[in-house]
Design an enzyme around this catalytic site. Structure first.
Site, PDB file in Angstrom:
ATOM      1  N   CYS A 132      15.560  30.849   2.787  1.00 19.62           N
ATOM      2  CA  CYS A 132      14.265  30.221   3.018  1.00 19.62           C
ATOM      3  C   CYS A 132      14.122  29.512   4.362  1.00 19.62           C
ATOM      4  CB  CYS A 132      13.633  29.685   1.816  1.00 19.62           C
ATOM      5  SG  CYS A 132      14.686  28.238   1.227  1.00 19.62           S
ATOM      6  N   HIS A 287      12.585  24.416  -1.392  1.00 17.19           N
ATOM      7  CA  HIS A 287      12.129  25.765  -0.949  1.00 17.19           C
ATOM      8  C   HIS A 287      11.556  25.507   0.319  1.00 17.19           C
ATOM      9  CE1 HIS A 287      11.187  30.246  -0.623  1.00 17.19           C
ATOM     10  NE2 HIS A 287      10.132  30.045  -1.054  1.00 17.19           N
ATOM     11  N   ASN A 308       4.908  33.108   1.481  1.00 12.84           N
ATOM     12  CA  ASN A 308       6.185  32.886   0.972  1.00 12.84           C
ATOM     13  C   ASN A 308       6.728  34.263   1.424  1.00 12.84           C
ATOM     14  OD1 ASN A 308       8.427  32.012  -0.561  1.00 12.84           O
ATOM     15  ND2 ASN A 308       7.216  31.991  -2.448  1.00 12.84           N
TER      16      ASN A 308
END
Length: 361
Positions: A132, A287, A308
């Protein structure tokens, strides 16, 4: 053997590490068993969905998202690859703020503000890799190339993930967003066409291995007609954005999407729609994502609009909203970005780098 001799022998063996103290062994074993049980359990839980959807003030809806239908807690935690920024980097990295004279709209969406930039609206999939930190950086820089130079180019997450090495962290085992931007500035990244992501379809195909090692750095385009070095795109700068929500909004409004990091709890895996705030569950990890806008609901709830990289089957077609102005889960603490460089671009854009807006950053 007398009692005192036995005590001396047990003490000696304990100091050598060959035995464990009896008063701790059961506790340690219990904790290890609980930890293993937790990691091997399913991340998606009906009880969490029920608790969120029956909460009168949750502000969001939960579901058993198909993206994580077969994920254990351990596998989900592995996706959350943001490592805490070292304190020395927090002190040494420039922090950008913006004059309050800029009037910002109540609602802003980078996808519509720069509708000619197709990369802004892309939703990718990091697969089972804790990458990520690399996605948030490369996606934001791709968008900014289009916004500032009019070049619709998808840059390579794989280059950053595979080739940054120990500088950025541990590849699929997590990394540091600030070091990712440093890599973009000093080494650049090639195009996605040159070096595509090693697992761009996630892990839905039959026989898919549930955990991927970090891909090897090859430094060679998959198309033999393309040159690795000439395919590189660079960031001109690396900086943090001041955590005041106004500064983050102004940064996105003026220059484009930014990478942000936040703490993820168990309930976030169940997000379906609405404005997220943490309600229940243990903390899973950090994240990184791409922040592309903001707004306010009809009920008066301020939110951030975020892309995302868990495919479109998760959340609101791959996006989510999260409370704005309250530093929900630390979302406003560590926004990082950089401006695109003209290095390697065609000559007609060469004059852009002299623009004071770029140089001043």
């Amino acid at each position: 053997m007398g009692f005192s001799a036995r005590v001396c022998l047990l003490t000696y063996l304990f100091l050598l590490g060959t035995i464990s103290p009896p008063f701790r062994s059961h506790q340690v074993l219990a904790e290890e068993a609980h930890s293993k049980l937790k990691l091997s359990s399913q991340i998606l839980q009906d009880s969490i969905v029920k608790q969120i959807n029956e909460h009168p003030n949750a502000g969001w809806k939960a579901s058993l998202n198909p993206r994580f239908s077969n994920f254990t807690v351990g596998e989900f935690k592995h996706l959350l690859g943001v490592k805490p920024t070292p304190h020395r980097e927090l002190r040494q990295t420039p922090v950008i703020s913006h004059p309050k004279s800029l009037k910002l709209p109540n609602n802003f969406d980078a996808r519509t503000a720069w509708s000619q930039c197709s990369t802004i609206g892309r939703i990718l999939d990091q697969g089972h890799c804790g990458s990520c930190w690399a996605f948030g950086a490369v996606e934001s820089l791709s968008d900014r190339f289009c916004i500032h130079f009019g070049t619709n180019v998808s840059l390579s997450v794989n280059d950053l993930l595979a080739c940054c090495g120990f500088l950025c962290g541990g590849g699929c085992d997590g990394g540091y967003p600030i070091y990712a931007w440093r890599y973009l500035m000093h080494h650049g990244v090639v195009t996605e066409e040159c070096d595509p992501y090693f697992d761009d379809i996630g892990c839905s195909h039959p026989g898919c291995e549930p955990a991927y090692p970090t891909p090897k750095c090859v430094r060679k385009c998959v198309d033999g007609n393309q040159m690795w070095r000439s395919s590189k795109h660079y960031s001109l700068s690396t900086y943090r954005v001041d955590s005041d929500p106004y500064n983050i909004m102004a940064e996105v409004y003026k220059y484009g999407p930014v990478e942000v990091s936040f703490s993820v709890y168990e309930d976030f895996a169940h997000y379906k729609s609405g404005v997220y705030r943490h309600i229940t569950g243990d903390m899973m990890g950090g994240h990184a994502v791409k922040l592309i806008g903001w707004g306010t609901t009809d009920d008066g709830e301020d939110y951030w609009l975020v892309a995302n990289q868990w495919n479109r089957s998760w959340g609101e077609d791959g996006y989510f909203k999260i409370r704005r102005g309250t530093n929900e889960c630390g979302i406003e603490e560590d926004a990082v970005a950089g401006l695109p460089s003209t290095k390697n671009l065609v000559r007609e854009f060469a004059g852009e780098a002299e623009d004071g807006a770029y140089v001043s950053m």
